[in-house]
Motif scaffolding. Structure first.
Motif, mmCIF file in Angstrom:
data_model
loop_
_atom_site.group_PDB
_atom_site.id
_atom_site.type_symbol
_atom_site.label_atom_id
_atom_site.label_comp_id
_atom_site.label_asym_id
_atom_site.label_seq_id
_atom_site.Cartn_x
_atom_site.Cartn_y
_atom_site.Cartn_z
ATOM 1 N N VAL A 1 9.984 -2.684 35.761
ATOM 2 C CA VAL A 1 9.840 -3.936 35.423
ATOM 3 C C VAL A 1 11.211 -4.744 35.043
ATOM 4 N N GLN A 2 11.940 -5.471 35.740
ATOM 5 C CA GLN A 2 13.121 -5.931 35.143
ATOM 6 C C GLN A 2 13.345 -7.594 35.332
ATOM 7 N N LEU A 3 13.896 -8.032 34.372
ATOM 8 C CA LEU A 3 14.306 -9.526 34.414
ATOM 9 C C LEU A 3 15.596 -9.688 34.449
ATOM 10 N N GLN A 4 16.283 -10.232 35.603
ATOM 11 C CA GLN A 4 17.655 -10.239 35.812
ATOM 12 C C GLN A 4 18.027 -11.806 35.507
ATOM 13 N N ALA A 5 18.838 -11.959 34.541
ATOM 14 C CA ALA A 5 19.534 -13.250 34.118
ATOM 15 C C ALA A 5 20.813 -13.495 34.951
ATOM 16 N N SER A 6 20.998 -14.748 35.338
ATOM 17 C CA SER A 6 22.221 -15.057 36.012
ATOM 18 C C SER A 6 22.808 -16.507 35.841
ATOM 19 N N GLY A 7 24.033 -16.982 36.228
ATOM 20 C CA GLY A 7 24.185 -18.301 36.364
ATOM 21 C C GLY A 7 25.039 -18.747 35.009
ATOM 22 N N GLY A 8 25.571 -17.750 34.148
ATOM 23 C CA GLY A 8 26.430 -18.085 32.981
ATOM 24 C C GLY A 8 27.913 -18.085 33.565
ATOM 25 N N GLY A 9 28.660 -18.627 32.858
ATOM 26 C CA GLY A 9 30.136 -18.760 33.177
ATOM 27 C C GLY A 9 30.887 -19.713 32.076
ATOM 28 N N LEU A 10 31.978 -20.143 32.557
ATOM 29 C CA LEU A 10 32.764 -21.018 31.639
ATOM 30 C C LEU A 10 32.649 -22.388 32.017
ATOM 31 N N VAL A 11 32.509 -23.287 31.259
ATOM 32 C CA VAL A 11 32.106 -24.687 31.644
ATOM 33 C C VAL A 11 33.028 -25.645 30.455
ATOM 34 N N PRO A 13 33.315 -28.621 27.852
ATOM 35 C CA PRO A 13 32.244 -29.654 27.246
ATOM 36 C C PRO A 13 31.818 -30.802 27.786
ATOM 37 N N GLY A 14 30.461 -30.996 28.033
ATOM 38 C CA GLY A 14 30.249 -32.138 28.724
ATOM 39 C C GLY A 14 29.521 -31.694 30.179
ATOM 40 N N GLY A 15 29.834 -30.452 30.558
ATOM 41 C CA GLY A 15 29.400 -30.023 31.720
ATOM 42 C C GLY A 15 27.975 -29.369 31.856
ATOM 43 N N SER A 16 27.635 -29.145 32.927
ATOM 44 C CA SER A 16 26.338 -28.461 33.384
ATOM 45 C C SER A 16 26.502 -26.993 33.717
ATOM 46 N N LEU A 17 25.376 -26.350 33.444
ATOM 47 C CA LEU A 17 25.136 -25.072 33.977
ATOM 48 C C LEU A 17 23.629 -24.712 34.352
ATOM 49 N N ARG A 18 22.980 -23.928 35.479
ATOM 50 C CA ARG A 18 21.862 -23.640 35.608
ATOM 51 C C ARG A 18 21.642 -22.004 35.253
ATOM 52 N N LEU A 19 21.030 -21.611 34.671
ATOM 53 C CA LEU A 19 20.501 -20.326 34.393
ATOM 54 C C LEU A 19 19.398 -19.941 35.169
ATOM 55 N N SER A 20 19.527 -18.713 35.768
ATOM 56 C CA SER A 20 18.261 -18.406 36.468
ATOM 57 C C SER A 20 17.870 -16.999 35.784
ATOM 58 N N CYS A 21 16.172 -16.713 35.792
ATOM 59 C CA CYS A 21 15.912 -15.449 35.389
ATOM 60 C C CYS A 21 14.935 -15.155 36.591
ATOM 61 N N ALA A 22 15.276 -13.952 37.239
ATOM 62 C CA ALA A 22 14.318 -13.556 38.298
ATOM 63 C C ALA A 22 13.864 -12.260 37.682
ATOM 64 N N ALA A 23 12.273 -12.167 38.144
ATOM 65 C CA ALA A 23 11.513 -11.145 37.901
ATOM 66 C C ALA A 23 11.279 -10.228 38.881
ATOM 67 N N SER A 24 11.635 -8.735 38.747
ATOM 68 C CA SER A 24 11.230 -7.649 39.695
ATOM 69 C C SER A 24 10.238 -6.799 39.155
ATOM 70 N N GLY A 25 9.599 -6.159 39.997
ATOM 71 C CA GLY A 25 8.364 -5.246 39.771
ATOM 72 C C GLY A 25 7.160 -5.732 38.966
ATOM 73 N N ARG A 26 7.239 -7.022 38.846
ATOM 74 C CA ARG A 26 6.069 -7.493 38.258
ATOM 75 C C ARG A 26 6.158 -9.250 38.383
ATOM 76 N N ARG A 27 4.991 -9.951 38.401
ATOM 77 C CA ARG A 27 5.243 -11.344 38.621
ATOM 78 C C ARG A 27 5.417 -12.385 37.614
ATOM 79 N N PHE A 28 4.668 -11.801 36.360
ATOM 80 C CA PHE A 28 4.739 -12.662 35.199
ATOM 81 C C PHE A 28 4.013 -14.256 35.461
ATOM 82 N N SER A 29 3.344 -14.246 36.507
ATOM 83 C CA SER A 29 2.645 -15.628 36.676
ATOM 84 C C SER A 29 1.753 -15.820 35.521
ATOM 85 N N ASN A 30 1.089 -14.797 34.747
ATOM 86 C CA ASN A 30 0.266 -15.360 33.744
ATOM 87 C C ASN A 30 0.767 -15.188 32.435
ATOM 88 N N ASN A 31 2.163 -15.073 32.397
ATOM 89 C CA ASN A 31 2.964 -14.948 31.170
ATOM 90 C C ASN A 31 3.762 -16.303 30.773
#
Length: 123
Positions: A1-11, A13-31
């Motif tokens: 079971v893994q959670l992979q976070a991505s989307g970080g970086g340098l921005v 002040p006042g800017g935007s970022l979108r972070l993602s967290c993708a699950a593998s090995g399990r869906r976590f649909s009920n969590n």
């Protein structure tokens, strides 16, 4: 079971970022899923959490009105949209899956953790 976070970086002040967290090995649909962050020299702190069905989101006061958390069940992915970023948002951001279905700001409620993604807000 893994959670992979991505989307970080340098921005700027006042800017935007979108972070993602993708699950593998399990869906976590009920969590519930959450995001936490840890700045250099500080303890890990709660950022946002979303219930298993996406019906309830809770946010830290410091990010309310600027960050939005949502999940896409088909892709088993959770997103953290961060707008109006400030230098004090600089930290390593971690996604986590809770043991239960309800949103929680408590670290102890989370069983699975991703590896973290660095967000730097600087001009």
């Amino acid at each position: 079971v893994q959670l992979q976070a991505s989307g970080g970086g340098l921005v700027q002040p006042g800017g935007s970022l979108r972070l993602s967290c993708a699950a593998s090995g399990r869906r976590f649909s009920n969590n519930a899923m959450g995001w936490f962050r840890q700045a250099p020299g500080k303890e890990r702190e709660f950022v946002a959490a979303i219930a298993w069905n996406g019906g309830t989101m809770i946010y830290a006061d410091s990010v309310k009105g600027r960050f939005t958390l949502y999940r896409e069940y088909a892709k088993t992915t959770v997103y953290l949209q961060m707008n109006s970023l400030k230098p004090e948002d600089t930290a390593v951001y971690y996604c986590a899956a809770a043991q239960g279905a309800l949103s929680s700001s408590q670290t102890r409620e989370y069983r699975y953790w991703g590896q973290g993604t660095l967000v730097t807000v600087s001009s």
